[in-house]
Design an enzyme around this catalytic site. Structure first.
Site, PDB file in Angstrom:
ATOM      1  N   GLY A 210       0.799  -1.214   0.000  1.00  0.00           N
ATOM      2  CA  GLY A 210       0.000   0.000   0.000  1.00  0.00           C
ATOM      3  C   GLY A 210       0.837   1.272   0.000  1.00  0.00           C
ATOM      4  N   HIS A 211       0.141   2.386  -0.182  1.00  0.00           N
ATOM      5  CA  HIS A 211       0.780   3.695  -0.344  1.00  0.00           C
ATOM      6  C   HIS A 211       1.628   4.094   0.862  1.00  0.00           C
ATOM      7  CE1 HIS A 211      -1.806   5.957   2.479  1.00  0.00           C
ATOM      8  NE2 HIS A 211      -2.756   5.108   2.112  1.00  0.00           N
ATOM      9  N   ASP A 212       2.744   4.732   0.575  1.00  0.00           N
ATOM     10  CA  ASP A 212       3.620   5.333   1.596  1.00  0.00           C
ATOM     11  C   ASP A 212       4.238   4.318   2.551  1.00  0.00           C
ATOM     12  OD1 ASP A 212       3.254   8.366   1.130  1.00  0.00           O
ATOM     13  OD2 ASP A 212       1.197   7.629   1.220  1.00  0.00           O
ATOM     14  N   THR A 213       4.197   3.061   2.188  1.00  0.00           N
ATOM     15  CA  THR A 213       4.871   2.048   3.002  1.00  0.00           C
ATOM     16  C   THR A 213       6.354   2.035   2.652  1.00  0.00           C
ATOM     17  OG1 THR A 213       3.007   0.610   3.518  1.00  0.00           O
ATOM     18  CG2 THR A 213       5.133  -0.454   3.241  1.00  0.00           C
ATOM     19  N   CYS A 230       1.235   3.195   4.716  1.00  0.00           N
ATOM     20  CA  CYS A 230       1.930   3.916   5.804  1.00  0.00           C
ATOM     21  C   CYS A 230       2.564   3.003   6.840  1.00  0.00           C
ATOM     22  CB  CYS A 230       0.983   4.903   6.486  1.00  0.00           C
ATOM     23  SG  CYS A 230       0.446   6.244   5.418  1.00  0.00           S
TER      24      CYS A 230
END
Length: 303
Positions: A210-213, A230
Site C-alpha cells: 500500500g501507499h507510503d509504506t 503507511c
C-alpha cells in the site's frame, strides 16, 4: 509532495480563501499526509480525533475545521479540509512529463506500459505487461516480473454523504538495487510522499504493497501478502504467505511473521509472530496446545 518554491501561509490562505491563525509569513515547503509529514509541510485534519496527532506531528501548518485553543502550528480553518487539501494538490502538483530514462544492459519488453518521469537503472529486466505509472525510480540490477503494476493511485478516500472522494495521488515509488518483484504484484504510489522498496528485497507473486509504506533492505515477502498503507518494515524482515497488516505499524528489523498471520500492532525486532491477532509464536503455540487439552480437562472435571 514538495513545492517547486516555498509558499507563505498568506499565499495559501489567499488561494484557498481561508482564515488563518499564526504567522502569515511562515514558509511552507510542501504538503503531506499526517503519517509522513516533515517540518515545513502543511497537512489536513478532517476529523477532530486526529487533531492531537497533528499537533504533535512535524508539520508546520494544519488545515482543519476549528481553532479552539492556541496551537504550536499555523492553522487554516476550513469547512472542508479534505477538499481544500485536494485543491492545493491540484494547484501545485508537478506537471513535469519527462520521458523514460534507462541505463545500460536493461531489457524492457515491448508490451510494458510506461508513464512519465520514470527512471530505470542498469542491468534491469522488466517482463511482459508490466505497467509503470508516473514518478517511478528503479535502481540497478532489479527484475520486475510479468503483469505487475507499479505506482497506481493510493487507496485513500474520504466518505461524505455516502459517496467516496479520493485524495489526489501525487507521490512516487522508489525501488532499490537488486530487488526482485514477483508476477502480479501491485505497489501503490505514495499518496503525498513515497512508497519505497529497499535494496535486495524480494517479493513473491500476488503481493500488494500500500501507499507510503517503507520496506527496508533484504526483506523476503511471500505470495499473497497484503501490506496496508503507511507501514514501516525494517531491514531483513520475512513475511510468509498470506500475511496481512493494518496501516501505520512498524515491523522491527529481523522479525518473522508466519503464514496467514495478522499483526495488529508494532512488532519488535527479531520477534516471530503467528496467528490472528498476531502474537509471539511460542506463546501462540502454547495456547494451541492448551486448547487441545481442554477436552481431557473437561472430562476430568465431569462438566
Amino acid at each position: 509532495m514538495k513545492f517547486k518554491n516555498p509558499i507563505s501561509i498568506e499565499e495559501i490562505s489567499s488561494f484557498l480563501k481561508l482564515p488563518f491563525f499564526g504567522d502569515g509569513s511562515t514558509l511552507i515547503y510542501g504538503l503531506n499526509e499526517i503519517n509522513r509529514c516533515t517540518k515545513g509541510d502543511v497537512i489536513f485534519v478532517n476529523h477532530p480525533k486526529y487533531l492531537k496527532k497533528a499537533e504533535s506531528s512535524n508539520a508546520t501548518a494544519i488545515i482543519t475545521t476549528k481553532h479552539d485553543k492556541p496551537s504550536k502550528k499555523v492553522t487554516l480553518v476550513s469547512e472542508n479540509p479534505f477538499d481544500d487539501f485536494n485543491r492545493l494538490i491540484k494547484k501545485f502538483k508537478s506537471s513535469s512529463n519527462k520521458k523514460l530514462s534507462y541505463g545500460e544492459n536493461t531489457f524492457i519488453h515491448p508490451s510494458v506500459v510506461i508513464g512519465n518521469n520514470v527512471i530505470i537503472g542498469n542491468n534491469c529486466v522488466i517482463h511482459p505487461n508490466v505497467v509503470l505509472y508516473d514518478n517511478i525510480t528503479i535502481g540497478d540490477n532489479t527484475i520486475i516480473h510479468a503483469n505487475s503494476v507499479i505506482g497506481a493511485n493510493a487507496f485513500y478516500f474520504n466518505k461524505k454523504q455516502n459517496t467516496y472522494s479520493p485524495l489526489i495521488t501525487c507521490g512516487e515509488v522508489i525501488i532499490g538495487d537488486f530487488v526482485e518483484i514477483g508476477a502480479n504484484n501491485t505497489i501503490d504510489a505514495g499518496v503525498t510522499d513515497k512508497t519505497k522498496i529497499g535494496n535486495g528485497t524480494k517479493t513473491d507473486n500476488l503481493v500488494h504493497i500500500g501507499h507510503d509504506t517503507i520496506i527496508g533492505k533484504n526483506c523476503l515477502i511471500a505470495a499473497q501478502v497484503g501490506i496496508a498503507g503507511c507501514n514501516i518494515i525494517e531491514d531483513n524482515v520475512t513475511l510468509w504467505g498470506q500475511v496481512g497488516t493494518p496501516s501505520n505499524i512498524t515491523i522491527g528489523e529481523g522479525a518473522v511473521i508466519l503464514g496467514k498471520s495478522g499483526p495488529f500492532q508494532n512488532v519488535e525486532a527479531n520477534e516471530t509472530i503467528f496467528g490472528v491477532p498476531g502474537i509471539n509464536a511460542k506463546q501462540r503455540f502454547r495456547e494451541i496446545l492448551n486448547q487441545r487439552k481442554l477436552t481431557q480437562i473437561i472430562k476430568k472435571l465431569d462438566l
